[in-house]
Design a protein around this motif. Sequence first.
Motif, short mmCIF file in Angstrom:
data_model
loop_
_atom_site.label_atom_id
_atom_site.label_comp_id
_atom_site.label_asym_id
_atom_site.label_seq_id
_atom_site.Cartn_x
_atom_site.Cartn_y
_atom_site.Cartn_z
N LEU A 1 -0.75 12.19 12.96
CA LEU A 1 -1.51 12.59 11.69
C LEU A 1 -0.65 13.70 10.96
O LEU A 1 0.09 14.49 11.51
N ASP A 2 -0.64 13.75 9.55
CA ASP A 2 0.06 14.66 8.96
C ASP A 2 -0.79 14.80 7.60
O ASP A 2 -2.03 14.50 7.53
N ASP B 1 -0.85 13.63 4.89
CA ASP B 1 -1.15 12.41 4.06
C ASP B 1 -2.54 12.12 4.68
O ASP B 1 -3.17 11.24 3.87
N TRP B 2 -3.19 12.55 5.50
CA TRP B 2 -4.28 12.09 6.02
C TRP B 2 -5.29 12.63 4.85
O TRP B 2 -6.44 11.78 4.94
N ARG C 1 0.94 -1.31 -0.02
CA ARG C 1 0.06 -0.11 -0.05
C ARG C 1 0.76 1.38 -0.17
O ARG C 1 0.53 2.17 -0.90
N ARG D 1 -5.13 9.65 2.52
CA ARG D 1 -5.16 8.28 2.96
C ARG D 1 -6.76 8.18 3.72
O ARG D 1 -7.20 6.95 3.75
N VAL D 2 -7.34 9.32 4.17
CA VAL D 2 -8.44 9.01 5.05
C VAL D 2 -9.67 9.88 4.25
O VAL D 2 -10.57 9.60 4.12
N ARG E 1 -12.98 8.30 2.37
CA ARG E 1 -14.13 8.71 2.93
C ARG E 1 -15.10 9.57 2.06
O ARG E 1 -16.31 9.01 2.04
#
Lengths: 105, 564
Positions: free
Chosen positions: B482-483, B485-486, B143, B489-490, B494
């Motif tokens: 958290l950075d 890239d959240w 990933r 990635r999220v 979402r």
Amino acid sequence: MSTHDPDPQARPATPAHWLSRSETVRRLWVVFAVVLAVTVAAEALVHMHPRFRVEGWFAFHAGFGFLACVGMVLFAKGLGFLLKRPDDYYPGTSAPPAGEERGRD
Amino acid sequence: MIELSFPPAVILILGAFLIAVARPAIRPVIVLLAPILTLWAIWRLPDGVLLTTQFLGYPIELVEAGKLQRLFATVFAIMAFAGGLFGLRQARWTELSAGYAYAAGAVGVSFAGDLITMFMFWEFMAIFSTVVVWCGGTDAARRAGVRYALMHLVGGVVLKIGIEGIMIHTGSIDIRPLDLDTVDAWIVLVGVLINAAAPPVSAWLSDAYPEASPFGSVFLSAFTTKTAVLALILLFPGAGILVWIGLFMIFYGIIYALLENDMRRILAYSIVNQVGFMVCGVGIGTEMAINGAAAHAFAHIIYKALLFMSAGAVLYQTGRRKCTDLGGLYQSMPITTACGIVGALAISAFPLTSGFVSKSLISEGAAQQGLVVVWYLLTAASAGVFLHAGIKFPWFVFFHKDSGLRPADPPWNMRAAMLLFAAACIVLGCFPGLLYGLLPYAVDYAPYTGPHVVSQLQLLLFAGLAFFVMLPAMARTRTVTLDLDWLYRVLVPRIAGGVLAAWQDLGRLLGQAWGRSGASLAERLQGWFRPHGPLAQTWPTGSMTLWVTVILVLLVVMAQRGSP
């Protein structure tokens, strides 16, 4: 402490490494304190030539290094309250191996 | 001028190919020989443009040598050798092969005489570094490798757009300092900065590198960000904005490393921190500061690879990567501990290590230019480097609490690679002339003066005191931080999930609204389009002609209104 312990479960299989013993740690702190004092005292012996005004204060680098680090640790701590998440937060991150306790060390 | 028949990178590419296809018995020979031959080829090159050819009608310069190019190519070749030695008997052959191709890309970028050649080797690196990440072999590595590849493909596209703009608007593809007064130059800058892990995309580095194998992350630590630093030196020396970007990277790296629990991710954040020093030096732009950025890149590749090797040795021997699971390893891994400490001292710029003689050039550059604020920030950051990498890494991995683990030191070739680089850190620190002689500009600077040594020791040792005083506030937790890239990635998944769910709900609602027969939207569409359905029937030619006429009339009317 006797070297022939009848119950091996009662204490670690190997005696503490000399570096881990509390008297060694205490001695290391004393040495460290002496070294710190020497680096500050050495400023009186060498001829410093500061380029900026504040840099010329006595023991500037010692105080600045210490305070900068304390500041950065506190800032990181504060940011951590906002941004820290459990380490399996992202999908696809491997969970810790079975049987391992979770939480703070 | 010597007519050169091939670029030095070709030797490493050939080596990478041979490693993949040769019989297992002779692979180690190729691994050790290819970087040495490359190094020999690098040092045979005289200065100047040495190899030109035509590509898409553009004259391209495959090899242009100079002191700066030679410095970077040299350390890339040395790095390939040590990385190969480190993984000689343990890394998979695909991994070593990809690692060598990746190193070849870095050597190729170093000697690129024009933007097209640079771009081609740049992408070569992106491809093979992704393979190295994937060689981590876990699902997390797969990933992370995909995210890494996407980031570098985007970066490559951005860089290519900028290069094409420069080709069209100036007609020149020469690598030369660009003024930031055109959009093209800004786009090139953004493309290069993505590879340097500059904000806002710094997270790709700490996301991908720690997921590679113990051997892969040693290769990864060296090439991508440092070729970006070289590109910045060649294309944007003295660009003021780089000073502030660099300073941001420096403190970002420190703060995130302080919060981190994974030992290799601590080191990954510290790469961003160290590259920040170099970017800042490029931004200052004087001969002293550029020398500093180049010297720091050279020194950094060696000590950071050494740190990744010691972390890799721990991971290889214990299978654990988190500070909370490690500690007390000094008792059974004395060589790994010692080498890790040498790397940690070097990154902290302790006197008698390589970091001391390289980093001080950058600070001195700032001081000479009268950049007071920058100088104070760099000084605070130097203390912070000791805090987050110099003590934190060795302390939590090798000392701290006793984890009960008693792994032995790693096999001989891994020990040899660590000892080689540990020795290099100390030799460069004790004999700065060795490094200063390779720098692009003449060096008029003596690092070992009384005031400099005393002030640096004060700074670092009191930073050490702060570490132990603040230790309770730095208890390791099983967390990630958290950075940005959240976002991808999220948040994006979402939103995509939400849109998909809403679409399905909508379809269901429409289906219910129309559904006298209970048919869903999909069934209804199928009904219209199925064979003999209303939309699949043969229509009369007359109606088709009618509709074509209507469309034609509409077009003519619109064309009339549109014309002036």
